[in-house]
Motif scaffolding. Structure first.
Motif, PDB file in Angstrom:
ATOM      1  N   ARG A 289      51.855 -28.014  64.242  1.00 55.89           N
ATOM      2  CA  ARG A 289      52.671 -28.456  65.455  1.00 55.89           C
ATOM      3  C   ARG A 289      54.265 -28.091  65.307  1.00 55.89           C
ATOM      4  O   ARG A 289      55.098 -28.407  65.956  1.00 55.89           O
ATOM      5  CB  ARG A 289      52.767 -30.074  65.342  1.00 55.89           C
ATOM      6  CG  ARG A 289      51.278 -30.653  65.805  1.00 55.89           C
ATOM      7  CD  ARG A 289      51.127 -31.883  65.799  1.00 55.89           C
ATOM      8  NE  ARG A 289      51.483 -32.911  65.021  1.00 55.89           N
ATOM      9  CZ  ARG A 289      51.033 -33.047  63.641  1.00 55.89           C
ATOM     10  NH1 ARG A 289      49.676 -32.442  63.534  1.00 55.89           N
ATOM     11  NH2 ARG A 289      51.424 -33.542  62.601  1.00 55.89           N
ATOM     12  N   GLY A 290      54.410 -27.589  63.892  1.00 53.13           N
ATOM     13  CA  GLY A 290      55.883 -27.096  63.483  1.00 53.13           C
ATOM     14  C   GLY A 290      56.736 -28.407  63.330  1.00 53.13           C
ATOM     15  O   GLY A 290      56.257 -29.587  63.190  1.00 53.13           O
ATOM     16  N   ILE A 291      57.990 -28.086  62.824  1.00 53.84           N
ATOM     17  CA  ILE A 291      58.795 -29.187  62.589  1.00 53.84           C
ATOM     18  C   ILE A 291      60.298 -29.038  63.330  1.00 53.84           C
ATOM     19  O   ILE A 291      60.849 -27.782  63.364  1.00 53.84           O
ATOM     20  CB  ILE A 291      59.301 -29.147  60.975  1.00 53.84           C
ATOM     21  CG1 ILE A 291      58.081 -29.390  60.057  1.00 53.84           C
ATOM     22  CG2 ILE A 291      60.498 -29.912  60.610  1.00 53.84           C
ATOM     23  CD1 ILE A 291      57.694 -30.723  60.155  1.00 53.84           C
ATOM     24  N   SER A 292      60.782 -30.125  63.924  1.00 54.83           N
ATOM     25  CA  SER A 292      62.015 -29.802  64.613  1.00 54.83           C
ATOM     26  C   SER A 292      63.214 -30.340  64.050  1.00 54.83           C
ATOM     27  O   SER A 292      64.141 -30.225  64.208  1.00 54.83           O
ATOM     28  CB  SER A 292      61.588 -30.606  66.098  1.00 54.83           C
ATOM     29  OG  SER A 292      61.711 -31.984  65.721  1.00 54.83           O
ATOM     30  N   ARG A 293      62.811 -31.419  63.065  1.00 56.03           N
ATOM     31  CA  ARG A 293      64.013 -32.043  62.285  1.00 56.03           C
ATOM     32  C   ARG A 293      63.536 -32.557  60.930  1.00 56.03           C
ATOM     33  O   ARG A 293      62.647 -33.164  61.002  1.00 56.03           O
ATOM     34  CB  ARG A 293      64.548 -33.302  63.224  1.00 56.03           C
ATOM     35  CG  ARG A 293      66.149 -33.691  62.733  1.00 56.03           C
ATOM     36  CD  ARG A 293      66.750 -34.517  63.923  1.00 56.03           C
ATOM     37  NE  ARG A 293      66.258 -35.925  64.159  1.00 56.03           N
ATOM     38  CZ  ARG A 293      65.610 -36.518  64.997  1.00 56.03           C
ATOM     39  NH1 ARG A 293      65.182 -35.417  65.849  1.00 56.03           N
ATOM     40  NH2 ARG A 293      65.473 -37.542  65.094  1.00 56.03           N
ATOM     41  N   VAL A 294      64.481 -32.720  60.120  1.00 52.50           N
ATOM     42  CA  VAL A 294      64.428 -33.428  58.817  1.00 52.50           C
ATOM     43  C   VAL A 294      65.572 -34.277  58.546  1.00 52.50           C
ATOM     44  O   VAL A 294      66.630 -33.673  58.620  1.00 52.50           O
ATOM     45  CB  VAL A 294      64.174 -32.379  57.582  1.00 52.50           C
ATOM     46  CG1 VAL A 294      64.281 -33.131  56.415  1.00 52.50           C
ATOM     47  CG2 VAL A 294      62.684 -31.494  57.728  1.00 52.50           C
ATOM     48  N   GLY A 306      70.882 -35.292  58.712  1.00 51.61           N
ATOM     49  CA  GLY A 306      70.375 -34.159  59.246  1.00 51.61           C
ATOM     50  C   GLY A 306      70.182 -33.171  58.200  1.00 51.61           C
ATOM     51  O   GLY A 306      71.199 -32.559  57.830  1.00 51.61           O
ATOM     52  N   ALA A 307      69.293 -32.386  57.755  1.00 48.76           N
ATOM     53  CA  ALA A 307      69.200 -31.457  56.808  1.00 48.76           C
ATOM     54  C   ALA A 307      69.166 -30.131  57.403  1.00 48.76           C
ATOM     55  O   ALA A 307      68.950 -29.934  58.666  1.00 48.76           O
ATOM     56  CB  ALA A 307      67.864 -31.466  55.999  1.00 48.76           C
ATOM     57  N   THR A 308      69.658 -29.110  57.038  1.00 52.11           N
ATOM     58  CA  THR A 308      69.435 -27.736  57.453  1.00 52.11           C
ATOM     59  C   THR A 308      68.071 -27.049  57.353  1.00 52.11           C
ATOM     60  O   THR A 308      67.477 -26.930  56.185  1.00 52.11           O
ATOM     61  CB  THR A 308      70.616 -26.596  56.742  1.00 52.11           C
ATOM     62  OG1 THR A 308      71.774 -27.248  57.123  1.00 52.11           O
ATOM     63  CG2 THR A 308      70.562 -25.318  57.540  1.00 52.11           C
ATOM     64  N   LEU A 309      67.626 -26.536  58.489  1.00 52.91           N
ATOM     65  CA  LEU A 309      66.216 -25.948  58.342  1.00 52.91           C
ATOM     66  C   LEU A 309      66.327 -24.380  58.234  1.00 52.91           C
ATOM     67  O   LEU A 309      66.885 -23.817  59.185  1.00 52.91           O
ATOM     68  CB  LEU A 309      65.412 -26.484  59.611  1.00 52.91           C
ATOM     69  CG  LEU A 309      65.169 -27.974  59.922  1.00 52.91           C
ATOM     70  CD1 LEU A 309      64.238 -28.222  61.031  1.00 52.91           C
ATOM     71  CD2 LEU A 309      64.694 -28.731  58.678  1.00 52.91           C
ATOM     72  N   SER A 310      65.668 -24.046  57.605  1.00 47.41           N
ATOM     73  CA  SER A 310      65.227 -22.378  57.391  1.00 47.41           C
ATOM     74  C   SER A 310      64.402 -22.118  58.343  1.00 47.41           C
ATOM     75  O   SER A 310      63.376 -22.585  58.510  1.00 47.41           O
ATOM     76  CB  SER A 310      64.850 -22.105  55.959  1.00 47.41           C
ATOM     77  OG  SER A 310      64.487 -20.682  56.014  1.00 47.41           O
ATOM     78  N   PRO A 311      64.413 -21.032  59.107  1.00 46.45           N
ATOM     79  CA  PRO A 311      63.248 -20.597  60.055  1.00 46.45           C
ATOM     80  C   PRO A 311      62.034 -20.231  59.042  1.00 46.45           C
ATOM     81  O   PRO A 311      61.873 -19.513  58.270  1.00 46.45           O
ATOM     82  CB  PRO A 311      63.986 -19.006  60.336  1.00 46.45           C
ATOM     83  CG  PRO A 311      65.489 -19.200  60.200  1.00 46.45           C
ATOM     84  CD  PRO A 311      65.682 -19.960  59.240  1.00 46.45           C
ATOM     85  N   PRO A 312      60.953 -20.720  59.582  1.00 47.53           N
ATOM     86  CA  PRO A 312      59.651 -20.672  59.050  1.00 47.53           C
ATOM     87  C   PRO A 312      59.078 -19.350  59.096  1.00 47.53           C
ATOM     88  O   PRO A 312      59.296 -18.237  59.846  1.00 47.53           O
ATOM     89  CB  PRO A 312      58.825 -21.573  59.823  1.00 47.53           C
ATOM     90  CG  PRO A 312      59.398 -21.811  61.169  1.00 47.53           C
ATOM     91  CD  PRO A 312      60.684 -21.644  60.999  1.00 47.53           C
ATOM     92  N   ARG A 313      58.367 -19.031  58.134  1.00 44.98           N
ATOM     93  CA  ARG A 313      57.538 -17.792  57.981  1.00 44.98           C
ATOM     94  C   ARG A 313      56.518 -17.577  59.066  1.00 44.98           C
ATOM     95  O   ARG A 313      56.375 -16.434  59.744  1.00 44.98           O
ATOM     96  CB  ARG A 313      56.787 -17.412  56.806  1.00 44.98           C
ATOM     97  CG  ARG A 313      57.597 -17.387  55.367  1.00 44.98           C
ATOM     98  CD  ARG A 313      58.747 -16.274  55.628  1.00 44.98           C
ATOM     99  NE  ARG A 313      58.142 -14.972  55.588  1.00 44.98           N
ATOM    100  CZ  ARG A 313      57.682 -14.285  54.557  1.00 44.98           C
ATOM    101  NH1 ARG A 313      58.071 -14.848  53.162  1.00 44.98           N
ATOM    102  NH2 ARG A 313      56.904 -13.089  54.529  1.00 44.98           N
ATOM    103  N   SER A 314      56.016 -18.562  59.649  1.00 47.74           N
ATOM    104  CA  SER A 314      55.285 -18.494  61.063  1.00 47.74           C
ATOM    105  C   SER A 314      55.029 -19.848  61.476  1.00 47.74           C
ATOM    106  O   SER A 314      55.682 -20.816  60.970  1.00 47.74           O
ATOM    107  CB  SER A 314      53.803 -18.091  60.558  1.00 47.74           C
ATOM    108  OG  SER A 314      53.064 -19.053  60.368  1.00 47.74           O
ATOM    109  N   ALA A 315      54.532 -20.037  62.833  1.00 50.78           N
ATOM    110  CA  ALA A 315      54.594 -21.318  63.255  1.00 50.78           C
ATOM    111  C   ALA A 315      53.298 -22.322  62.526  1.00 50.78           C
ATOM    112  O   ALA A 315      53.211 -23.302  62.948  1.00 50.78           O
ATOM    113  CB  ALA A 315      54.018 -21.057  64.741  1.00 50.78           C
TER     114      ALA A 315
END
Length: 371
Positions: A289-294, A306-315
């Protein structure tokens, strides 16, 4: 093959120990003390209390070792980014076996049968020749505690399961796909999951042949479900009608297996002494389902940032997150993290144990800030 021998040896050893203890008590000990013992009431109660206390301490010590949660920890945020894809030797391992199977690839066969028009038998060479799909997927064990280390990410290469099933010709009535493994393990998934394009029969892990402890010659990769559905050492794929209950499901574990949203604080380690300026980092995961916010709280959950999210390696993988933090003072601070999945649904804050459908609750650690 080791099972019957191990069972026979344990029975013989247990019988020998029992006989030796009885012989010592009834013969040797009785011979040295023919008059026996006559304990007073006070002596008896004292002995009983001492024995009870020893038993309680022994049980407590053993249970604390057995149930202690291993946390997911990186020495630094930089190391966390270096190991966004987990090295094979550090990828978590969970098994039901005392001794895992050692499969001979030359003799191994994969049968695809059940409600199909064309049953198939494939060799390991057949699978290697068919390699044509690759997915980067995070696995998490259903028994993982909040903040636990039974979660890892790897690049899996193999064959899309939907392609294999298509060749076998599934019956329209077949709605579940069951897997049988070399160690007797069984598990099933709905046919819709099996035919999802990201579901693989993997033969390689991070660019090398699948290691034995991770399911060589072939294992299933089912994104979105807990790791118990990613069957290892697969020998049979059977299409069936009706829900299939596998090894763990027969013991009460969930047969849905949808991964719960979770955020883990992975750096700095718990109870670390840090300076006034520190970078907090971790991972967040919600299956497919992915992550939209931490969000992270540095005051025990009163306020959130709000934390900074790194682009994931895949969905299909975890998301790395960071939060630079300047402590307002020295002392102890309770750090808490929570995540939202790709649909915006918040992580469940209610604490729950892994059994039967995965743990829930917020991860938290204590950091000690020095001057």
């Amino acid at each position: 093959a080791a099972g019957p021998w191990a069972a026979a040896f344990s029975q013989l050893l247990g019988s020998w120990l029992s006989a030796a203890i009885l012989d010592s008590i009834l013969v040797d000990f009785a011979g040295r003390h023919p008059a026996g013992f006559s304990l007073s009431r006070r002596q008896f109660l004292g002995t009983l209390a001492f024995a009870t206390a020893g038993l309680v301490l022994a049980v407590y010590g053993l249970s604390s070792i057995v149930t202690r949660t291993g946390r997911l920890v990186f020495a630094s945020v930089a190391e966390m980014f270096r190991k966004e894809v987990t090295p094979n030797e550090e990828f978590y391992v969970v098994t039901k076996n005392v001794i895992d199977p050692d499969v001979d690839a030359s003799a191994w066969r994969l049968d695809i049968d059940g409600l199909v028009s064309t049953p198939m038998t494939l060799t390991y060479a057949n699978l290697v020749d068919r390699i044509g799909a690759e997915e980067i997927v995070t696995f998490e064990c259903v028994s993982n505690e909040i903040g636990g280390n039974l979660i890892s990410t790897a690049q899996w290469s193999g064959i899309r399961l939907v392609d294999l099933l298509a060749v076998a010709g599934p019956d329209p009535e077949a709605d579940w796909v069951a897997f049988t493994c070399s160690d007797g393990y069984t598990v099933g998934i709905p046919r819709g999951r099996a035919e999802h394009p990201a579901t693989l029969l993997a033969v390689e892990m991070n660019g090398v042949t699948l290691p034995s402890k991770h399911g060589f010659p072939a294992r299933v990769v089912v994104p979105g479900l807990y790791g118990m559905f990613d069957a290892k050492w697969v020998t049979r794929i059977t299409l069936v009608r009706g829900e299939f209950l596998g090894f763990w499901q027969q013991k009460g574990w969930t047969n849905g297996g949808t991964i719960r949203t979770t955020a883990i604080i992975a750096s700095p380690p718990p109870d670390a002494v840090v300076g006034r300026v520190v970078e907090i980092g971790g991972v967040a995961f919600a299956g497919d389902r992915g992550i939209s916010r931490v969000e992270v709280s540095t005051d025990g959950g009163t306020t959130w940032s709000g934390a900074t999210l790194s682009p994931p390696r895949s969905a299909l993988t975890w998301v790395l997150w960071t939060l630079p933090w300047t402590a307002p003072r020295s002392g102890a601070f309770r750090i808490v993290a929570r995540a939202y999945d790709g649909l915006g649904n918040a992580q469940d804050p209610s604490p729950a144990s892994p059994y039967p459908a995965g743990a829930s609750g917020y991860d938290s650690i204590v950091l000690y800030v020095s001057e």
